[in-house]
Design an enzyme around this catalytic site. Sequence first.
Site, short mmCIF file in Angstrom:
data_model
loop_
_atom_site.label_atom_id
_atom_site.label_comp_id
_atom_site.label_asym_id
_atom_site.label_seq_id
_atom_site.Cartn_x
_atom_site.Cartn_y
_atom_site.Cartn_z
N CYS A 204 18.20 76.25 30.44
CA CYS A 204 18.18 76.40 28.97
C CYS A 204 19.20 75.43 28.36
O CYS A 204 20.31 75.31 28.86
CB CYS A 204 18.58 77.82 28.57
SG CYS A 204 17.40 79.06 29.04
N THR B 231 20.08 49.09 23.69
CA THR B 231 19.15 48.61 22.66
C THR B 231 19.87 47.91 21.51
O THR B 231 19.38 46.93 20.96
CB THR B 231 18.34 49.79 22.09
OG1 THR B 231 17.55 50.32 23.15
CG2 THR B 231 17.43 49.37 20.96
N THR C 161 22.17 76.31 34.06
CA THR C 161 20.92 76.84 33.51
C THR C 161 19.97 75.75 32.99
O THR C 161 20.41 74.70 32.53
CB THR C 161 21.18 77.86 32.38
OG1 THR C 161 19.92 78.20 31.77
CG2 THR C 161 22.09 77.32 31.29
N ASP D 92 20.83 47.49 30.47
CA ASP D 92 20.12 48.64 29.93
C ASP D 92 20.79 49.83 30.61
O ASP D 92 21.09 49.80 31.81
CB ASP D 92 18.64 48.56 30.34
CG ASP D 92 17.81 49.69 29.76
OD1 ASP D 92 16.89 49.40 29.00
OD2 ASP D 92 18.09 50.87 30.09
N1 ASP Z 1 16.90 51.78 27.24
C1 ASP Z 1 17.98 51.68 26.30
C2 ASP Z 1 19.28 51.94 27.03
O1 ASP Z 1 19.64 53.06 27.24
C3 ASP Z 1 17.77 52.66 25.18
C4 ASP Z 1 18.86 52.63 24.12
O2 ASP Z 1 19.77 51.86 24.13
O3 ASP Z 1 18.75 53.43 23.20
O4 ASP Z 1 19.96 51.00 27.40
#
Ligand code: ASP
Length: 343
Positions: A280, A16, A278, A60
Amino acid sequence: MTNSKPSVLLIYTGGTIGMMQDHRTGELKPFNFKALSKQIPELEKFDIQLSSISFKNPIDSSNMNPQVWIELVTIIKDHYHQYDGFVILHGSDTMSYTASALSFMLENLSKPVILTGSQLPIGIIRTDGKENLITAIEIASAQKNGKPLVTEVCVYFEYKLYRGNRTYKYNSAHFDAFKSPNYPALAEAGVKIQYNVNALLKPSKKALTVHTTLENDIAVLKLFPGISKKITLSILNSLDVKAVIMETFGAGNACTDEWFLTALKQTIDRGVIIYNVTQCAEGKVIQGMYETSSALKKIGVVSGYDITFESAVTKLMYVLGKKQTLEKRKQLLETNLRGEITN
Ligand code: ASP
């Protein structure tokens, strides 16, 4: 290094932080690095030698895979003696997997490898990307007595530096997106960056060893009350499976039905590793604490202790990729290799 200024190599993989909106579809898509660095003129002001390498096709991080991890560790290996530290710009979605994988692939690190990214693209006014990137670079260049202060693979996000293989992404909406439930933050950035020196891994005196053989024939069996025998067997008998991560309840507990324990035992007898992790987020697997985990221990299920799921997947890939006997592999899984478990 021959020059006195610390030097940092920035590696841009996508995520992002460098995305732009496609005006036609409204989707966020990775953009090239030049467009990203133009948005951060502050980078020019650093009193360090900053160089960058960008992936030709930024991704991405949902498209991250072992081949890209190999590409990343190869870049680090090829530039290891030239730079004092490394910052990897990466999507946050799978950042913890990459940080964990890199921690196993880079043995005997004596320099920092800091992964960071952002929840909002750098071109957006309220972006968290600028602070994340600027502080990550500062941490990657931090030195004490002329030596790097941090000598491990970390995630830096929203004012906190974490050991990468202890993290997981827990929030897709907040800037504070990562947690390290079983290990304290390594540093906190406020007016000053406060390092938790006692929590940092000690630098290795040995030469860096880079591991590039990863084996991904791994299945996941997430237990839930009422899980069917048919589905359980189909997972345990997956084609060519070498290891199954069994996500258990609480401190590593599972049901004690005879069909279930027999199926696990038969799988282990076939040479498949069953790795107890786990469900958790906090706490650890203690096989033998309850009757519901004693049987697992007896039949040879391997304990994951307090490992995260992300770290478990990548540790398995690393261990399965090693030319070792089954017994040695199981032993390695229960050994703390890069600060990923407390056992
Ligand atoms: N979809 C994006 C990625 O992981 C989300 C991010 O960068 O925060 O490339």
